[in-house]
Design an enzyme around this catalytic site. Structure first.
Site, short mmCIF file in Angstrom:
data_model
loop_
_atom_site.label_atom_id
_atom_site.label_comp_id
_atom_site.label_asym_id
_atom_site.label_seq_id
_atom_site.Cartn_x
_atom_site.Cartn_y
_atom_site.Cartn_z
N GLY A 13 0.79 -1.23 0.00
CA GLY A 13 0.00 0.00 0.00
C GLY A 13 0.82 1.27 0.00
O GLY A 13 1.84 1.39 -0.68
N ASP A 58 6.43 -5.77 15.06
CA ASP A 58 5.05 -5.48 15.41
C ASP A 58 5.04 -4.21 16.26
O ASP A 58 5.49 -4.22 17.40
CB ASP A 58 4.43 -6.65 16.18
CG ASP A 58 2.93 -6.49 16.40
OD1 ASP A 58 2.42 -5.34 16.31
OD2 ASP A 58 2.26 -7.50 16.67
N SER A 138 -6.56 10.14 7.91
CA SER A 138 -7.62 9.74 6.97
C SER A 138 -8.72 10.78 7.02
O SER A 138 -8.90 11.45 8.04
CB SER A 138 -8.19 8.37 7.36
OG SER A 138 -9.40 8.11 6.68
N TYR A 151 -12.24 3.39 14.21
CA TYR A 151 -11.26 3.74 13.17
C TYR A 151 -11.20 5.25 12.99
O TYR A 151 -10.12 5.85 13.01
CB TYR A 151 -11.61 3.06 11.84
CG TYR A 151 -10.69 3.52 10.73
CD1 TYR A 151 -9.36 3.13 10.71
CD2 TYR A 151 -11.15 4.37 9.71
CE1 TYR A 151 -8.50 3.57 9.72
CE2 TYR A 151 -10.29 4.81 8.72
CZ TYR A 151 -8.96 4.41 8.72
OH TYR A 151 -8.12 4.87 7.75
N LYS A 155 -8.02 7.98 13.83
CA LYS A 155 -7.46 8.90 12.84
C LYS A 155 -7.65 10.36 13.28
O LYS A 155 -6.83 11.22 12.93
CB LYS A 155 -8.07 8.64 11.47
CG LYS A 155 -7.64 7.31 10.87
CD LYS A 155 -6.12 7.20 10.80
CE LYS A 155 -5.64 5.95 10.10
NZ LYS A 155 -4.16 5.89 9.96
N PHE A 188 -6.43 -1.94 1.93
CA PHE A 188 -7.20 -1.40 3.06
C PHE A 188 -8.54 -2.11 3.25
O PHE A 188 -8.85 -2.61 4.35
CB PHE A 188 -7.43 0.10 2.86
CG PHE A 188 -8.22 0.76 3.94
CD1 PHE A 188 -7.62 1.20 5.11
CD2 PHE A 188 -9.59 0.95 3.79
CE1 PHE A 188 -8.36 1.81 6.11
CE2 PHE A 188 -10.34 1.56 4.79
CZ PHE A 188 -9.72 1.99 5.96
#
Length: 254
Positions: A13, A58, A138, A151, A155, A188
């Protein structure tokens, strides 16, 4: 002049596209991702044109992040640009039906991973009086939609965290920017729908969404303006996406 660019979520991505775009400029790369095969394949490709240090990591594991960053080889230890790209959305259920494990995963990746990398790399930038933190947010951080719940909340954190970094970094010469893409066709939606490719493809059906390369070009530009210029925030959408009207519930008469 070649810089050292540290990119999280680099195996696919936006992250992989950024890696290719910065490599094309001759910048050195520290590439971070959890998926070793994809990361190592990308690192091998880019090692043909620039120096690359892959880190299978991670970002949700604070001790592991601390150890990895403390152990960066000398050629990569002075990070000039941090691109906090790692992030994900999981599920599209309303808040009263969602899986708490999904919420935890989004908070840990989208918020904590970003915090850890920023906090650990920032002191050296401040000491050298140069550096740039670029956080990928986003449009969901500003514009809510059904199922966006946590989510969108994560953001929104990224955007406000970036603003507060600007306040903290005043006078240091270190820059902080937030780039907020809208609909973009990467992995995504496939991740959001947990591998349901058909459902993911419907998100982009009959549209011209942003691509990873579009965003990479923008991010490289944000990182390449003159040192006294700071792009505070930048929101970008495809021309096939815009804001919609406010939703109204109308009760039907019984």
């Amino acid at each position: 002049m070649a810089r050292t660019v540290f990119i999280t979520g680099a195996s696919s991505g936006f992250g992989a596209a950024c890696a290719r775009a910065f490599a094309a400029r001759g910048d050195r790369l520290v590439l971070v991702a959890r998926r070793a095969p994809q990361l190592e394949s990308l690192a091998r490709q880019l090692a043909e044109i620039t120096q690359v240090h892959p880190l299978v990591l991670d970002l949700r594991e604070r001790a592991a992040v601390e150890g990895a960053l403390a152990g960066l080889p000398a050629d990569f230890a002075e990070v000039d640009v941090l691109v906090n790209n790692a992030g994900l959305a999981l599920g599209l259920e309303p808040a009263h039906k969602t899986d708490l494990d999904d919420w935890d995963a989004m908070v840990d990746t989208n918020i904590k991973g970003l915090m850890y990398c920023t906090r650990l790399l920032l002191p050296d930038m401040v000491a050298r009086r140069r550096g740039h933190v670029i956080n990928i947010s986003s449009t969901a951080g500003d514009w809510p939609y059904p199922g966006g719940n946590v989510y969108g909340g994560t953001k929104a954190f990224v955007a406000q965290f970036t603003r507060n970094l600007r306040a903290d970094l005043l006078g240091t010469g270190v820059r902080a920017s937030c780039v907020a893409p809208g609909m973009a066709e990467t992995e995504f939606s496939k991740v959001r729908f947990k591998g349901d490719t058909e459902r993911a493809e419907q998100v982009y059906a009959d549209t011209r969404p942003l691509t990873a390369e579009n965003l990479a070009e923008i991010i490289v530009w944000v990182a390449s303006v003159p040192p006294h210029v700071n792009i505070n925030s930048l929101e970008v959408m495809s021309v096939d996406q815009a804001w919609g009207p406010l939703a109204v519930h109308r009760e039907k008469p019984s």
